[in-house]
Design a protein around this motif. Structure first.
Motif, PDB file in Angstrom:
ATOM      1  N   PRO A 169       0.589 -46.898  25.568  1.00  0.00           N
ATOM      2  CA  PRO A 169      -0.448 -47.602  24.802  1.00  0.00           C
ATOM      3  C   PRO A 169      -1.215 -46.685  23.857  1.00  0.00           C
ATOM      4  CG  PRO A 169      -0.468 -48.354  27.070  1.00  0.00           C
ATOM      5  CD  PRO A 169       0.493 -47.206  27.026  1.00  0.00           C
ATOM      6  N   GLY A 170      -1.203 -47.061  22.578  1.00  0.00           N
ATOM      7  CA  GLY A 170      -1.987 -46.360  21.566  1.00  0.00           C
ATOM      8  C   GLY A 170      -1.412 -45.065  21.052  1.00  0.00           C
ATOM      9  N   ARG A 171      -0.263 -44.651  21.565  1.00  0.00           N
ATOM     10  CA  ARG A 171       0.257 -43.338  21.178  1.00  0.00           C
ATOM     11  C   ARG A 171       1.484 -43.482  20.290  1.00  0.00           C
ATOM     12  NH1 ARG A 171       0.318 -39.156  26.075  1.00  0.00           N
ATOM     13  NH2 ARG A 171       0.487 -37.786  24.257  1.00  0.00           N
ATOM     14  N   PHE A 172       1.243 -43.815  19.025  1.00  0.00           N
ATOM     15  CA  PHE A 172       2.303 -43.895  18.030  1.00  0.00           C
ATOM     16  C   PHE A 172       1.707 -43.633  16.649  1.00  0.00           C
ATOM     17  CE2 PHE A 172       0.480 -48.131  18.025  1.00  0.00           C
ATOM     18  CZ  PHE A 172       0.477 -48.495  16.693  1.00  0.00           C
ATOM     19  N   SER A 173       2.554 -43.273  15.718  1.00  0.00           N
ATOM     20  CA  SER A 173       2.121 -43.072  14.332  1.00  0.00           C
ATOM     21  C   SER A 173       3.294 -43.391  13.418  1.00  0.00           C
ATOM     22  CB  SER A 173       1.632 -41.635  14.103  1.00  0.00           C
ATOM     23  OG  SER A 173       2.681 -40.704  14.302  1.00  0.00           O
ATOM     24  N   ALA A 174       2.994 -43.716  12.164  1.00  0.00           N
ATOM     25  CA  ALA A 174       4.027 -44.057  11.189  1.00  0.00           C
ATOM     26  C   ALA A 174       3.613 -43.555   9.818  1.00  0.00           C
ATOM     27  CB  ALA A 174       4.253 -45.574  11.147  1.00  0.00           C
ATOM     28  N   VAL A 175       4.594 -43.082   9.053  1.00  0.00           N
ATOM     29  CA  VAL A 175       4.335 -42.615   7.693  1.00  0.00           C
ATOM     30  C   VAL A 175       5.529 -42.987   6.825  1.00  0.00           C
ATOM     31  CG1 VAL A 175       5.297 -40.329   8.163  1.00  0.00           C
ATOM     32  CG2 VAL A 175       3.685 -40.622   6.266  1.00  0.00           C
ATOM     33  N   LEU A 176       5.261 -43.384   5.596  1.00  0.00           N
ATOM     34  CA  LEU A 176       6.310 -43.737   4.640  1.00  0.00           C
ATOM     35  C   LEU A 176       6.532 -42.544   3.731  1.00  0.00           C
ATOM     36  CD1 LEU A 176       8.152 -46.062   3.718  1.00  0.00           C
ATOM     37  CD2 LEU A 176       6.358 -46.751   2.123  1.00  0.00           C
ATOM     38  N   VAL A 177       7.737 -41.996   3.731  1.00  0.00           N
ATOM     39  CA  VAL A 177       8.008 -40.761   3.009  1.00  0.00           C
ATOM     40  C   VAL A 177       9.066 -40.994   1.927  1.00  0.00           C
ATOM     41  CG1 VAL A 177       7.398 -39.321   4.979  1.00  0.00           C
ATOM     42  CG2 VAL A 177       9.750 -40.068   4.695  1.00  0.00           C
ATOM     43  N   PRO A 178       8.999 -40.240   0.831  1.00  0.00           N
ATOM     44  CA  PRO A 178      10.013 -40.365  -0.229  1.00  0.00           C
ATOM     45  C   PRO A 178      11.309 -39.668   0.175  1.00  0.00           C
ATOM     46  CG  PRO A 178       8.448 -38.634  -0.772  1.00  0.00           C
ATOM     47  CD  PRO A 178       7.932 -39.280   0.481  1.00  0.00           C
ATOM     48  N   THR A 179      12.363 -39.971  -0.556  1.00  0.00           N
ATOM     49  CA  THR A 179      13.661 -39.327  -0.337  1.00  0.00           C
ATOM     50  C   THR A 179      14.128 -38.702  -1.645  1.00  0.00           C
ATOM     51  OG1 THR A 179      15.006 -41.273  -0.922  1.00  0.00           O
ATOM     52  CG2 THR A 179      14.213 -41.117   1.355  1.00  0.00           C
ATOM     53  N   GLY A 180      15.309 -38.097  -1.597  1.00  0.00           N
ATOM     54  CA  GLY A 180      15.866 -37.497  -2.795  1.00  0.00           C
ATOM     55  C   GLY A 180      16.460 -38.498  -3.763  1.00  0.00           C
ATOM     56  N   VAL A 181      16.485 -39.783  -3.389  1.00  0.00           N
ATOM     57  CA  VAL A 181      17.020 -40.852  -4.243  1.00  0.00           C
ATOM     58  C   VAL A 181      15.862 -41.660  -4.795  1.00  0.00           C
ATOM     59  CG1 VAL A 181      18.532 -42.867  -4.337  1.00  0.00           C
ATOM     60  CG2 VAL A 181      19.113 -40.946  -2.846  1.00  0.00           C
ATOM     61  N   ALA A 182      15.859 -41.894  -6.082  1.00  0.00           N
ATOM     62  CA  ALA A 182      14.776 -42.634  -6.728  1.00  0.00           C
ATOM     63  C   ALA A 182      14.632 -44.026  -6.129  1.00  0.00           C
ATOM     64  CB  ALA A 182      15.030 -42.737  -8.231  1.00  0.00           C
ATOM     65  N   ASN A 183      13.376 -44.436  -5.887  1.00  0.00           N
ATOM     66  CA  ASN A 183      13.030 -45.770  -5.379  1.00  0.00           C
ATOM     67  C   ASN A 183      13.559 -46.051  -3.982  1.00  0.00           C
ATOM     68  OD1 ASN A 183      11.779 -46.424  -7.894  1.00  0.00           O
ATOM     69  ND2 ASN A 183      13.794 -46.900  -8.757  1.00  0.00           N
ATOM     70  N   VAL A 184      13.913 -45.022  -3.244  1.00  0.00           N
ATOM     71  CA  VAL A 184      14.328 -45.171  -1.850  1.00  0.00           C
ATOM     72  C   VAL A 184      13.365 -44.376  -0.982  1.00  0.00           C
ATOM     73  CG1 VAL A 184      16.126 -44.748  -0.140  1.00  0.00           C
ATOM     74  CG2 VAL A 184      16.751 -45.523  -2.430  1.00  0.00           C
ATOM     75  N   GLN A 185      12.730 -45.054  -0.034  1.00  0.00           N
ATOM     76  CA  GLN A 185      11.795 -44.413   0.876  1.00  0.00           C
ATOM     77  C   GLN A 185      12.210 -44.682   2.319  1.00  0.00           C
ATOM     78  OE1 GLN A 185       8.204 -46.349  -0.916  1.00  0.00           O
ATOM     79  NE2 GLN A 185       7.424 -44.262  -1.088  1.00  0.00           N
ATOM     80  N   ARG A 186      11.672 -43.890   3.226  1.00  0.00           N
ATOM     81  CA  ARG A 186      12.012 -44.029   4.635  1.00  0.00           C
ATOM     82  C   ARG A 186      10.747 -44.071   5.490  1.00  0.00           C
ATOM     83  NH1 ARG A 186      17.394 -43.280   5.455  1.00  0.00           N
ATOM     84  NH2 ARG A 186      17.056 -43.255   7.714  1.00  0.00           N
ATOM     85  N   TRP A 187      10.800 -44.894   6.525  1.00  0.00           N
ATOM     86  CA  TRP A 187       9.746 -44.913   7.517  1.00  0.00           C
ATOM     87  C   TRP A 187      10.029 -43.840   8.556  1.00  0.00           C
ATOM     88  CZ3 TRP A 187       5.328 -47.455   7.078  1.00  0.00           C
ATOM     89  CH2 TRP A 187       5.262 -48.595   6.281  1.00  0.00           C
ATOM     90  N   GLN A 188       9.053 -42.989   8.812  1.00  0.00           N
ATOM     91  CA  GLN A 188       9.157 -42.008   9.880  1.00  0.00           C
ATOM     92  C   GLN A 188       8.188 -42.419  10.984  1.00  0.00           C
ATOM     93  OE1 GLN A 188      11.320 -39.101   9.777  1.00  0.00           O
ATOM     94  NE2 GLN A 188      10.880 -39.310  11.966  1.00  0.00           N
TER      95      GLN A 188
END
Length: 298
Positions: free
Chosen positions: A109-128
């Motif tokens: 409970p309560g122990r998580f995090s998320a960040v949206l990061v860019p990639t080497g491909v234009a307009n493609v991002q990944r959730w970490q």
């Protein structure tokens, strides 16, 4: 985008599974699915939920969707006269559904995090995503491509290029098609680093034993690899065909049950016949093992 945890199974507002399918929060019903201890099974638990919201006057409100008013479906009208709207015929709004991130399990409970990061491909991002696993006491990490409407594309995008190396620098497409220079079909882009784009490596590093098979895989061609382990014998399958088996000594992490139930994982090959990577962890698994359950080498 809002990430949150479900309420506890014992909460008065919890929703539980029904024996005939579906779910309900009506405490007076008796047709609930029960676990081995006789407790009602919640619809979701120990995982992450995702909601799409908009900020209106400083408050988050659920996103409304356009659906057919009579069928309440986004693509299938009840008849040829069906019309789209944000409410059904009784005036009830079409809120966007809550998504369950089923690959996150045993969440503390309560122990998580998320960040949206860019990639080497234009307009493609990944959730970490990072989530503390309450069963193993470890932090599980997930890298998932951002999908449509900002959600999660667990299968990833397979990029394509020209079959002729002379034109590969000029051709880079998100789907299959025809090369404008050669007129031939495009081919999948092979990773130059020897790792899959979406990527969980299947390796015997750190495992007490390795299951070795002689099969080789073609470069830049998808292959399905799965493995089973019953605590004594490990079996490996390549493209649905038995590729090898062997007795392996099981090593169990502290606090982790000795059995694991669920579908096997799908796998794809990167650029090397000796490199194995998984496009996504199989869904529907009862538990996510924290120690190697699959062994594969070329």
């Amino acid at each position: 985008m809002v990430l949150r945890q479900p309420i506890s199974a014992g909460d008065a507002g919890a929703v539980h599974k029904l024996t005939g399918g579906g779910s309900s929060g009506d405490a007076s019903r008796s047709d609930y699915v029960l676990d081995s201890g006789g407790a009602k099974v919640p619809l979701v638990r120990d995982t992450l939920l995702c909601d799409r919201c908009v900020l209106v006057d400083g408050r988050l409100k659920p996103v409304l969707e356009a659906r057919f008013e009579r069928s309440r479906h986004s693509t299938r009208p009840e008849s040829a006269k069906g019309s789209l709207g944000t409410e059904d015929m009784e005036g009830r709004p079409f809120h966007g559904p809550t998504q369950e991130l089923s690959f996150v399990r045993n969440l503390t409970p309560g122990r998580f995090s998320a960040v949206l990061v860019p990639t080497g491909v234009a307009n493609v991002q990944r959730w970490q995503l990072f989530a503390c696993n309450d069963t193993t006491g470890r932090v599980d990490g997930f890298s998932v491509e951002q999908g449509a409407q900002g959600l999660f594309n667990t299968q990833g995008i397979r990029f394509h290029t020209s079959p002729d190396p002379a034109f590969q620098d000029a051709v880079f497409e998100r789907s299959s098609g025809t090369c404008p220079f050669t007129g031939r079909d495009l081919v999948p882009v092979a990773s130059g680093g020897g790792h899959g784009e979406t990527a969980l490596r299947l390796t015997h590093e750190g495992a007490p034993a390795a299951l070795v098979v002689a099969d080789t895989l073609a470069v830049a061609v998808y292959a399905h690899v799965s493995a089973t382990f019953d605590g004594t014998t490990a079996k490996l399958y390549v493209n649905g065909r038995a590729a090898g088996s062997g007795r392996c000594r099981s090593r169990r992490a502290p606090g982790v049950p000795s059995c694991w139930a669920g579908r096997t994982r799908a796998a794809r090959c990167a650029t090397s016949p000796t490199t194995w990577t998984s496009c996504e962890e199989g869904t529907g698994c009862a538990r996510r093992p924290s120690w190697p359950r699959t062994w594969a080498t070329g």
